[in-house]
Design a protein around this motif. Sequence first.
Motif, PDB file in Angstrom:
ATOM      1  N   LYS A 190      -6.998   6.769 -11.133  1.00 49.87           N
ATOM      2  CA  LYS A 190      -6.564   7.970 -11.839  1.00 49.87           C
ATOM      3  C   LYS A 190      -6.506   9.191 -10.939  1.00 49.87           C
ATOM      4  O   LYS A 190      -5.795  10.138 -11.227  1.00 49.87           O
ATOM      5  N   LYS A 191      -7.284   9.168  -9.847  1.00 41.69           N
ATOM      6  CA  LYS A 191      -7.380  10.365  -9.015  1.00 41.69           C
ATOM      7  C   LYS A 191      -7.509   9.995  -7.545  1.00 41.69           C
ATOM      8  O   LYS A 191      -8.218   9.052  -7.195  1.00 41.69           O
ATOM      9  N   THR A 222      -1.177   4.829 -13.736  1.00 39.46           N
ATOM     10  CA  THR A 222      -2.394   5.449 -14.262  1.00 39.46           C
ATOM     11  C   THR A 222      -2.800   6.706 -13.495  1.00 39.46           C
ATOM     12  O   THR A 222      -3.669   7.449 -13.947  1.00 39.46           O
ATOM     13  N   ARG A 256      -3.253  10.364 -12.234  1.00 34.41           N
ATOM     14  CA  ARG A 256      -3.110  11.649 -12.907  1.00 34.41           C
ATOM     15  C   ARG A 256      -3.327  12.843 -11.985  1.00 34.41           C
ATOM     16  O   ARG A 256      -2.864  13.936 -12.278  1.00 34.41           O
ATOM     17  N   LYS A 282       3.636  12.994 -14.770  1.00 33.49           N
ATOM     18  CA  LYS A 282       2.322  13.112 -15.407  1.00 33.49           C
ATOM     19  C   LYS A 282       1.223  13.440 -14.397  1.00 33.49           C
ATOM     20  O   LYS A 282       0.095  13.712 -14.786  1.00 33.49           O
ATOM     21  N   VAL A 283       1.536  13.403 -13.113  1.00 35.96           N
ATOM     22  CA  VAL A 283       0.527  13.606 -12.075  1.00 35.96           C
ATOM     23  C   VAL A 283       0.427  15.085 -11.703  1.00 35.96           C
ATOM     24  O   VAL A 283       1.430  15.736 -11.436  1.00 35.96           O
TER      25      VAL A 283
END
Length: 104
Positions: free
Chosen positions: A47-48, A68, A70, A91-92
């Motif tokens: 996610k990161k 996934t 973000r 979305k990121v």
Amino acid sequence: MKQERIKVQLYNKTYKEIDMSDFSEIPEELFSNRSDIVSVWLPDGVKKIDANAFENCFRLSEIFFPNTLRVIGNEAFRNCVNLKKPEISEKVDVSETAFVGCNL
């Protein structure tokens, strides 16, 4: 549950896989100053990408982000001069300095 792995191609054409079962972040400076990495495939679940995670990986030319993802942190890819523009989802949340020093 299937354990995911980061897949890394090295300059000498070998491949390495890093177990991703315990974290959803690429920690700060995890791959920084690695002159042997040319490609990275991040699995679903990441996610990161934290600050400076791939800093000074001057041979890194391509990275593949999962759906996934973000967040891409400050200077995550600083001075990755051979990096080709990666595909990044809308979305990121990408830090303004994430790709500083790159030739994108």
